[in-house]
Design an enzyme around this catalytic site. Structure first.
Site, short mmCIF file in Angstrom:
data_model
loop_
_atom_site.label_atom_id
_atom_site.label_comp_id
_atom_site.label_asym_id
_atom_site.label_seq_id
_atom_site.Cartn_x
_atom_site.Cartn_y
_atom_site.Cartn_z
NE ARG A 1 47.83 42.75 85.90
CZ ARG A 1 47.77 41.44 85.83
NH1 ARG A 1 47.33 40.74 86.86
NH2 ARG A 1 48.15 40.82 84.73
CE LYS B 1 55.78 24.11 72.39
NZ LYS B 1 54.76 23.52 73.26
N GLY C 1 52.60 38.75 76.75
CA GLY C 1 53.38 37.80 77.55
C GLY C 1 54.84 38.10 77.75
N GLY D 1 47.19 37.66 77.24
CA GLY D 1 46.25 36.89 76.42
C GLY D 1 45.34 37.78 75.59
P1 AMP Z 1 56.38 32.40 74.09
O1 AMP Z 1 55.70 32.15 75.40
O2 AMP Z 1 55.91 31.52 72.97
O3 AMP Z 1 56.41 33.87 73.72
O4 AMP Z 1 57.87 31.95 74.28
C1 AMP Z 1 58.72 32.55 75.21
C2 AMP Z 1 59.79 31.58 75.57
O5 AMP Z 1 60.49 31.21 74.43
C3 AMP Z 1 60.78 32.14 76.54
O6 AMP Z 1 60.63 31.49 77.77
C4 AMP Z 1 62.13 31.83 75.89
O7 AMP Z 1 63.05 31.28 76.80
C5 AMP Z 1 61.78 30.79 74.85
N1 AMP Z 1 62.74 30.77 73.75
C6 AMP Z 1 63.15 31.80 73.00
N2 AMP Z 1 64.09 31.40 72.12
C7 AMP Z 1 64.29 30.09 72.32
C8 AMP Z 1 65.17 29.11 71.74
N3 AMP Z 1 66.00 29.43 70.76
N4 AMP Z 1 65.11 27.85 72.21
C9 AMP Z 1 64.25 27.53 73.21
N5 AMP Z 1 63.40 28.41 73.79
C10 AMP Z 1 63.43 29.67 73.36
#
Ligand code: AMP
Length: 395
Positions: A35, A197, A353, A376
């Site tokens: 940074r 999610k 992220g 974010g």
């Molecule tokens: P996000 O913060 O929503 O971008 O999600 C990132 C996280 O999603 C990472 O820590 C991954 O380990 C998790 N992730 C990716 N694919 C899967 C999966 N098939 N099952 C569970 N977690 C997952």
């Protein structure tokens, strides 16, 4: 959009909001100076013009004045990165700060103490912002990581510089890169959305459906889409209250002529563990006791075709549980496809992220056109929101 090049900083004092919220080890050594390095071009330009730089930043989440969050810990590192002897003042407002700012000579850099030692910073207090503003002649915002917050130093301060305010080069680059994807993009445009999610990405998905030709959905989100269509997902992660939403996204994509690409096969595991037994299964026929943790080979072949034909690529979110080596292949391969497309002339933006963490971890960063510095903030821009820190400069 006013940038540094619209100003001659000769004889001027620039108050610059930077994001020096860097990680420190137990001995207060900076463990990652990304940074600070990122803010260097902005500071260099101001000093080269013959101006001086007053740097303001937050560090961590202090509750009042907490020694361990003092920015004095990063003075040595900042001096090293900038190649100048950075001065430091124990406060960000008040008599001492005013004196230090007044004494500052062209070519010199002054770092103020942690803004968040005052609760007025995050509260967006106008008086506090005015005191910061009084320290300099021109306001420069170069902190993308906090541009989505209406804090005193990121947003409110701008009103005290009706003419004399601009984006620093880092923030300008972030905005430009996003515009290359969402506004003046070369077609075909592909967005890859992964992560865990649907619920955390839904606003992004809805906003960019209007701007893309292809949307690749991967990661844990996959299974909400598959279950919604009647597939068997075993023990895979799923948001049961978002099944209708998944169907709705599919319908909207069709309506808007966006080709949606969802994995057809997965690496399934019999536990959420790197040591689990694994097998490749169809995405809609995962046995009970098994969960999909990465994209399978056929899916990756499909994604590769789409990516290599794309002229603009946005990537947010990993394709699998990349933190575990045995489920990192999909994310690495996807990164390689995007790198290949970029080499052939496509514009690629990685933002928000975890995908940034993945790209860094796998050494893919130099092969992408742009890797965003603000998690974010980038997500909110992808959601179509106007960030207060950006709006304040444009007003
Ligand atoms: P996000 O913060 O929503 O971008 O999600 C990132 C996280 O999603 C990472 O820590 C991954 O380990 C998790 N992730 C990716 N694919 C899967 C999966 N098939 N099952 C569970 N977690 C997952």
């Amino acid at each position: 959009m006013k940038t540094l090049n619209d100003f001659d900083f000769k004889g001027k004092k620039a108050v610059i909001r930077v994001d020096f919220n860097v990680p420190l080890d137990d001995n207060f050594n900076v463990t990652d100076d990304t940074r600070i390095v990122a803010a260097k071009p902005t500071i260099d330009k101001i000093l080269k013009d013959g101006g001086s730089a007053i740097l303001m930043s937050h560090l961590g989440r202090p509750k009042g004045k907490e020694e361990k969050y003092s920015l004095k810990h990063i003075v040595a590192k900042t001096s090293e990165v900038l190649g100048v002897n950075v001065k430091f003042v124990n406060d960000c407002i008040g008599a001492e700060a005013e004196k230090a700012a007044a004494d500052l000579q062209p070519g010199e850099v002054l770092l103020l103490e942690n803004l968040r030692f005052y609760k007025e910073e995050e509260a967006g207090d106008e008086n506090f912002a005015k005191k910061l503003a009084d320290l300099g002649d021109i306001y420069v915002n170069d902190a993308f990581g906090t541009a989505h917050r209406a804090h005193a130093s990121t947003t409110i301060i701008a009103k005290f510089f009706p003419e004399n305010k601009c984006f620093g080069s880092l923030l300008a680059k972030e905005i430009e890169s996003l515009n290359k994807v969402l506004k003046d993009s070369k077609k075909p445009v592909t967005a890859v959305l992964g992560g865990s999610k649907v619920s955390s990405k839904i606003t992004v998905i809805e906003n960019i459906l209007d701007k893309v030709d292809h949307m690749i959905i991967g990661g844990g989100m996959t299974f909400t889409f598959i279950k919604a269509q009647g597939g068997k997902i075993g023990d895979s992660i799923c948001e049961d209250d978002k099944l209708d939403l998944a169907l709705d996204i599919m319908a909207k994509a069709k309506e808007k002529n966006v080709q949606l690409h969802i994995p057809v096969d997965v690496i399934a595991a019999d536990a959420f563990s790197n040591d689990a037994n694994t097998k490749v299964t169809d995405v809609n026929a995962i046995p009970d006791g098994w969960q999909g943790l990465d994209a399978g080979p056929k899916s990756l072949e499909n994604f590769k075709k789409v990516i290599l034909e794309s002229k603009t690529i946005l990537w947010n979110g990993p394709l699998g549980v990349f933190e575990m080596e045995n489920f990192s292949n999909g994310t690495i391969e996807l990164g390689n496809f995007i790198a290949e497309a970029t080499e052939k002339g496509a514009f690629s933006l990685v933002g928000g992220g975890d995908s940034v963490a993945a790209v860094k971890q796998f050494g893919l960063e130099p092969k992408m056109s742009y890797v965003s510095t603000g998690g974010g903030a980038m997500l909110e821009m992808l959601e179509g929101k106007t960030l207060p820190g950006i709006a304040a400069i444009l007003e």
